[in-house]
Scaffold this motif. Structure first.
Motif, PDB file in Angstrom:
ATOM      1  N   ARG A  83      74.001 -61.282 -31.670  1.00  0.00           N
ATOM      2  CA  ARG A  83      74.538 -61.047 -32.870  1.00  0.00           C
ATOM      3  C   ARG A  83      76.145 -61.028 -32.386  1.00  0.00           C
ATOM      4  O   ARG A  83      76.924 -60.088 -32.782  1.00  0.00           O
ATOM      5  CB  ARG A  83      74.395 -59.524 -33.407  1.00  0.00           C
ATOM      6  N   ASN A  84      76.724 -61.733 -31.378  1.00  0.00           N
ATOM      7  CA  ASN A  84      77.896 -61.924 -30.678  1.00  0.00           C
ATOM      8  C   ASN A  84      78.625 -60.599 -30.382  1.00  0.00           C
ATOM      9  O   ASN A  84      79.652 -60.480 -30.426  1.00  0.00           O
ATOM     10  CB  ASN A  84      78.694 -62.617 -32.020  1.00  0.00           C
ATOM     11  N   HIS A  85      77.730 -59.730 -29.850  1.00  0.00           N
ATOM     12  CA  HIS A  85      78.162 -58.693 -29.254  1.00  0.00           C
ATOM     13  C   HIS A  85      77.789 -58.225 -27.951  1.00  0.00           C
ATOM     14  O   HIS A  85      76.557 -58.637 -27.733  1.00  0.00           O
ATOM     15  CB  HIS A  85      77.544 -57.347 -30.121  1.00  0.00           C
ATOM     16  N   PRO A  86      78.545 -57.872 -26.983  1.00  0.00           N
ATOM     17  CA  PRO A  86      78.387 -57.901 -25.391  1.00  0.00           C
ATOM     18  C   PRO A  86      77.136 -57.139 -25.261  1.00  0.00           C
ATOM     19  O   PRO A  86      76.236 -57.846 -24.307  1.00  0.00           O
ATOM     20  CB  PRO A  86      79.421 -57.269 -24.993  1.00  0.00           C
ATOM     21  N   LEU A  87      76.810 -56.158 -25.703  1.00  0.00           N
ATOM     22  CA  LEU A  87      75.526 -55.602 -25.471  1.00  0.00           C
ATOM     23  C   LEU A  87      74.281 -56.533 -25.946  1.00  0.00           C
ATOM     24  O   LEU A  87      73.300 -56.551 -25.071  1.00  0.00           O
ATOM     25  CB  LEU A  87      75.188 -54.231 -26.122  1.00  0.00           C
ATOM     26  N   GLY A  88      74.377 -56.752 -26.941  1.00  0.00           N
ATOM     27  CA  GLY A  88      73.224 -57.969 -27.375  1.00  0.00           C
ATOM     28  C   GLY A  88      73.103 -59.045 -26.740  1.00  0.00           C
ATOM     29  O   GLY A  88      71.974 -59.452 -26.330  1.00  0.00           O
ATOM     30  N   ILE A  89      74.368 -59.604 -26.270  1.00  0.00           N
ATOM     31  CA  ILE A  89      74.437 -60.896 -25.486  1.00  0.00           C
ATOM     32  C   ILE A  89      73.753 -60.298 -24.139  1.00  0.00           C
ATOM     33  O   ILE A  89      72.857 -61.285 -23.545  1.00  0.00           O
ATOM     34  CB  ILE A  89      75.801 -61.382 -25.204  1.00  0.00           C
ATOM     35  N   VAL A  90      73.985 -59.212 -23.381  1.00  0.00           N
ATOM     36  CA  VAL A  90      73.236 -58.936 -22.164  1.00  0.00           C
ATOM     37  C   VAL A  90      71.763 -59.071 -22.280  1.00  0.00           C
ATOM     38  O   VAL A  90      70.827 -59.647 -21.572  1.00  0.00           O
ATOM     39  CB  VAL A  90      73.731 -57.739 -21.710  1.00  0.00           C
ATOM     40  N   LEU A  91      71.243 -58.192 -23.418  1.00  0.00           N
ATOM     41  CA  LEU A  91      69.864 -58.127 -23.694  1.00  0.00           C
ATOM     42  C   LEU A  91      69.336 -59.734 -24.047  1.00  0.00           C
ATOM     43  O   LEU A  91      68.214 -59.954 -23.602  1.00  0.00           O
ATOM     44  CB  LEU A  91      69.574 -57.176 -24.794  1.00  0.00           C
ATOM     45  N   ALA A  92      69.919 -60.202 -24.889  1.00  0.00           N
ATOM     46  CA  ALA A  92      69.471 -61.758 -25.007  1.00  0.00           C
ATOM     47  C   ALA A  92      69.497 -62.752 -23.802  1.00  0.00           C
ATOM     48  O   ALA A  92      68.509 -63.719 -23.755  1.00  0.00           O
ATOM     49  CB  ALA A  92      70.337 -62.288 -26.131  1.00  0.00           C
ATOM     50  N   SER A  93      70.291 -62.440 -23.001  1.00  0.00           N
ATOM     51  CA  SER A  93      70.526 -63.256 -21.712  1.00  0.00           C
ATOM     52  C   SER A  93      69.252 -62.880 -20.731  1.00  0.00           C
ATOM     53  O   SER A  93      68.511 -63.598 -20.127  1.00  0.00           O
ATOM     54  CB  SER A  93      71.725 -62.963 -21.037  1.00  0.00           C
ATOM     55  N   LEU A  94      68.679 -61.443 -20.714  1.00  0.00           N
ATOM     56  CA  LEU A  94      67.719 -61.131 -19.941  1.00  0.00           C
ATOM     57  C   LEU A  94      66.562 -61.654 -20.893  1.00  0.00           C
ATOM     58  O   LEU A  94      65.427 -62.155 -20.035  1.00  0.00           O
ATOM     59  CB  LEU A  94      67.570 -59.711 -20.316  1.00  0.00           C
ATOM     60  N   LEU A  95      66.244 -61.915 -22.121  1.00  0.00           N
ATOM     61  CA  LEU A  95      65.344 -62.581 -22.659  1.00  0.00           C
ATOM     62  C   LEU A  95      65.129 -63.995 -22.250  1.00  0.00           C
ATOM     63  O   LEU A  95      64.009 -64.659 -21.824  1.00  0.00           O
ATOM     64  CB  LEU A  95      65.330 -62.424 -24.190  1.00  0.00           C
ATOM     65  N   PHE A  96      66.014 -64.617 -22.470  1.00  0.00           N
ATOM     66  CA  PHE A  96      66.052 -66.055 -21.985  1.00  0.00           C
ATOM     67  C   PHE A  96      65.928 -66.233 -20.497  1.00  0.00           C
ATOM     68  O   PHE A  96      65.331 -67.371 -20.298  1.00  0.00           O
ATOM     69  CB  PHE A  96      67.445 -66.895 -22.499  1.00  0.00           C
ATOM     70  N   GLY A  97      66.415 -65.418 -19.820  1.00  0.00           N
ATOM     71  CA  GLY A  97      66.280 -65.524 -18.257  1.00  0.00           C
ATOM     72  C   GLY A  97      64.641 -65.485 -17.991  1.00  0.00           C
ATOM     73  O   GLY A  97      64.255 -65.910 -17.165  1.00  0.00           O
ATOM     74  N   ALA A  98      64.197 -64.390 -18.860  1.00  0.00           N
ATOM     75  CA  ALA A  98      62.571 -64.176 -18.550  1.00  0.00           C
ATOM     76  C   ALA A  98      61.889 -65.499 -18.916  1.00  0.00           C
ATOM     77  O   ALA A  98      60.731 -65.871 -18.590  1.00  0.00           O
ATOM     78  CB  ALA A  98      62.340 -63.100 -19.371  1.00  0.00           C
ATOM     79  N   LEU A  99      62.255 -65.950 -20.140  1.00  0.00           N
ATOM     80  CA  LEU A  99      61.709 -67.137 -20.586  1.00  0.00           C
ATOM     81  C   LEU A  99      61.700 -68.294 -19.567  1.00  0.00           C
ATOM     82  O   LEU A  99      60.754 -69.146 -19.377  1.00  0.00           O
ATOM     83  CB  LEU A  99      62.259 -67.532 -21.837  1.00  0.00           C
ATOM     84  N   PHE A 100      63.004 -68.585 -19.050  1.00  0.00           N
ATOM     85  CA  PHE A 100      63.123 -69.803 -18.046  1.00  0.00           C
ATOM     86  C   PHE A 100      62.196 -69.248 -16.851  1.00  0.00           C
ATOM     87  O   PHE A 100      61.369 -70.350 -16.151  1.00  0.00           O
ATOM     88  CB  PHE A 100      64.751 -69.894 -17.434  1.00  0.00           C
ATOM     89  N   GLN A 101      62.430 -67.976 -16.141  1.00  0.00           N
ATOM     90  CA  GLN A 101      61.481 -67.595 -14.986  1.00  0.00           C
ATOM     91  C   GLN A 101      60.075 -67.503 -15.362  1.00  0.00           C
ATOM     92  O   GLN A 101      59.262 -68.279 -14.696  1.00  0.00           O
ATOM     93  CB  GLN A 101      62.028 -66.300 -14.433  1.00  0.00           C
ATOM     94  N   GLY A 102      59.876 -66.814 -16.370  1.00  0.00           N
ATOM     95  CA  GLY A 102      58.158 -66.699 -16.745  1.00  0.00           C
ATOM     96  C   GLY A 102      57.492 -67.839 -17.166  1.00  0.00           C
ATOM     97  O   GLY A 102      56.458 -68.221 -16.939  1.00  0.00           O
ATOM     98  N   GLY A 103      58.523 -68.830 -17.771  1.00  0.00           N
ATOM     99  CA  GLY A 103      57.961 -69.956 -18.177  1.00  0.00           C
ATOM    100  C   GLY A 103      57.555 -71.052 -17.232  1.00  0.00           C
ATOM    101  O   GLY A 103      56.843 -71.626 -17.414  1.00  0.00           O
ATOM    102  N   ALA A 104      58.211 -71.018 -16.032  1.00  0.00           N
ATOM    103  CA  ALA A 104      57.709 -71.776 -14.705  1.00  0.00           C
ATOM    104  C   ALA A 104      56.664 -71.187 -14.451  1.00  0.00           C
ATOM    105  O   ALA A 104      55.806 -72.076 -13.920  1.00  0.00           O
ATOM    106  CB  ALA A 104      58.838 -71.595 -13.954  1.00  0.00           C
ATOM    107  N   GLU A 105      56.311 -69.981 -14.325  1.00  0.00           N
ATOM    108  CA  GLU A 105      54.994 -69.441 -13.899  1.00  0.00           C
ATOM    109  C   GLU A 105      53.983 -69.846 -14.904  1.00  0.00           C
ATOM    110  O   GLU A 105      52.924 -70.084 -14.288  1.00  0.00           O
ATOM    111  CB  GLU A 105      55.283 -67.782 -13.926  1.00  0.00           C
ATOM    112  N   VAL A 106      54.312 -69.603 -16.143  1.00  0.00           N
ATOM    113  CA  VAL A 106      53.263 -70.105 -17.156  1.00  0.00           C
ATOM    114  C   VAL A 106      52.786 -71.666 -16.892  1.00  0.00           C
ATOM    115  O   VAL A 106      51.728 -71.746 -16.695  1.00  0.00           O
ATOM    116  CB  VAL A 106      53.605 -70.064 -18.405  1.00  0.00           C
ATOM    117  N   ALA A 107      53.611 -72.422 -16.685  1.00  0.00           N
ATOM    118  CA  ALA A 107      53.554 -73.759 -16.375  1.00  0.00           C
ATOM    119  C   ALA A 107      52.740 -74.239 -15.186  1.00  0.00           C
ATOM    120  O   ALA A 107      52.117 -75.119 -15.004  1.00  0.00           O
ATOM    121  CB  ALA A 107      54.879 -74.655 -16.453  1.00  0.00           C
TER     122      ALA A 107
END
Length: 375
Positions: free
Chosen positions: A296-320
Motif C-alpha cells: 500500500r505504498n507505505h514503508p512498513l507495508g513494503i517491508v512486510l511485502a518484501s519479506l513475503l516476496f523474499g519467502a516466495l523466492f526462497q521457498g519457491g526454490a525449495e518447493v521446485a
C-alpha cells in the motif's frame, strides 16, 4: 461508499488479499494434481524453517525493500516509476566503478560509504532525466522509464565488454574488487561477536534497507518537503494554488526514487558478488512494483511485502526442488496471483471488507449512543 480505516487499509486489506490469492493459487495447484497443503508446508519451511532459509529470504527481501520504496516515493508524488530496474542497474554500475578505481588503496570504512554514495548518485541522475522530461517537457514518465531500462542494460553491457572485462577473459564481468569493497556478511558480523550463523548471501545491506524504510517514512509524513511532494501527488492543481511548484516536486520525487533503487548495488554488488556482472538486478525493479502495491505504498507495508516476496523466492526454490512435478513456473504463477489480488482485485475486495467491518462497528456505535443517552 464505505471506506476502510487507515489501519485496515495498511494491514488487514493486504492480509485478506494474500489469503484470497493463496486460496486461488491452491485451487490451481490442486487442478494440476498437486497437494496444496504440501506445497505450502514446503514453501514456508524452506523460507523460514532454518537459519539458512531465513538468511536467503532476508537477502531477497533486502533488494525488494529498495525497489519497493523507490516505486512508493514516486507514487506519492503522482508518478508511476517503472524504471526501477534500470535505476538499480545504474546504481550498481556506480557502486562497482568506485570499487574498481579506489578499493585497492582505500580502507573499508571510507570505501563502503563512497560506494553507497556513488550508487545513490548514479540511480538518482538516471531517474532525474525522465523526471525532468515529464516535469518540463511533457514526456510521460512511464514511457521514458521503460526506455531507460533498456538503455541502462545496454550501457552496462557496453562498459563491461569494452572497458571493465579483464584481458583474455571470456566472461562478461569485471575483475574482483579488493577486500575493502566487500560489505560484510551477516554471518561474519555475528561471528565477530561470538554468534554462530550459517554462511549465506545475506549481508549488512539489510540494515541499510531498514534505515531507508525509516527515512522514507520520516520524509513523507514528518517533514514539510514530504508534505509538499504528497500534495502534488494528490492534486497538482491544488498544490500549485497553494504555492507549491509541481514540476519541481516531480523532479524531486523521481530523484529520490532513483536514489533508493540505486542502493540495490550495495546488496548485490558490494554484498554478494564482489564484482560487476550482467543481470545482477534480475527483475527486482519490476518486483518492486508488486511489493509497493502489496504494501500500500507505505514503508512498513513494503517491508512486510518484501519479506513475503523474499519467502516466495526462497521457498519457491525449495518447493521446485523438493516437490516432484512442481516446477519453478508454478511458483511464478503463485506470485502472479498475489500481484493480481493485491493490485487490481483490491478494488473488488476493499468495498466488501469495509462492509464487513461496518457490521462490527455499528453495534459498538449504537452502544455508545445508548450509554450517552442514559447518562
Amino acid at each position: 461508499m464505505n471506506t476502510l480505516p487507515r489501519w485496515a487499509d495498511l494491514v488487514l486489506l493486504p492480509a485478506v488479499s494474500l489469503l484470497v490469492a493463496l486460496l486461488a493459487a491452491g485451487g490451481v495447484v490442486a487442478l494440476v494434481g498437486q497437494d496444496p497443503w504440501e506445497v505450502i508446508q514446503v514453501l514456508v519451511h524452506g523460507a523460514f524453517g532454518t537459519a539458512r532459509g531465513i538468511s536467503y529470504t532476508l537477502y531477497y527481501a533486502t533488494t525488494f525493500v529498495f525497489t519497493g520504496l523507490a516505486v512508493a516515493v514516486a507514487f506519492h508524488g503522482g508518478l508511476f516509476n517503472i524504471g526501477g530496474e534500470g535505476q538499480a542497474v545504474m546504481g550498481g554500475l556506480g557502486t562497482g566503478l568506485v570499487a574498481l578505481w579506489w578499493s585497492a588503496f582505500l580502507p573499508a570504512w571510507l570505501m563502503l560509504p563512497l560506494m553507497m554514495l556513488s550508487g545513490v548518485l548514479f540511480g538518482m541522475v538516471w531517474a532525474a532525466v525522465p523526471g525532468y522530461l515529464q516535469a518540463f517537457r511533457g514526456s510521460h514518465v512511464v514511457i521514458t522509464t521503460i526506455m531507460f531500462n533498456f538503455i541502462a542494460s545496454t550501457v552496462l553491457v557496453y562498459v563491461l565488454v569494452n572497458h571493465l572485462r579483464p584481458k583474455g577473459s571470456m566472461s562478461v564481468e569485471s575483475e574482483m574488487f579488493a577486500e575493502s569493497a566487500k560489505l560484510p556478511g551477516v554471518h561474519e558480523a555475528l561471528g565477530a561477536i561470538g554468534i554462530g550463523w550459517p554462511s549465506s548471501p545475506l549481508n549488512l545491506s539489510v540494515l541499510i534497507a531498514l534505515m531507508a524504510a525509516v527515512a522514507v517514512y520520516v520524509f513523507l509524513w514528518r517533514t514539510r518537503a514530504g508534505y509538499r511532494l504528497r500534495a502534488v501527488g494528490s492534486s497538482p492543481s491544488a498544490a500549485e494554488y497553494a504555492g507549491i511548484r509541481a514540476p519541481h516536486q516531480v523532479l524531486i520525487a523521481m530523484a529520490i526514487s532513483g536514489a533508493l533503487a540505486g542502493l540495490v548495488g550495495m546488496n548485490e554488488v558490494a554484498g554478494v558478488s564482489g564484482k560487476l556482472m550482467l543481470e545482477f538486478v534480475s527483475g527486482a525493479g519490476f518486483t518492486g512494483i508488486a511489493v509497493a502495491l502489496m504494501g500500500r505504498n507505505h514503508p512498513l507495508g513494503i517491508v512486510l511485502a518484501s519479506l513475503l516476496f523474499g519467502a516466495l523466492f526462497q521457498g519457491g526454490a525449495e518447493v521446485a526442488f523438493e516437490v516432484q512435478g512442481f516446477s519453478r513456473d508454478m511458483v511464478v504463477m503463485l506470485q502472479g496471483f498475489i500481484v493480481l489480488f493485491s493490485g487490481a482485485m483490491t478494488y473488488v475486495i476493499a468495498p466488501q471488507l469495509a462492509r464487513v467491518l461496518g457490521w462490527f462497528s455499528k453495534p459498538v456505535a449504537s452502544q455508545g449512543k445508548a450509554g450517552a443517552t442514559h447518562g
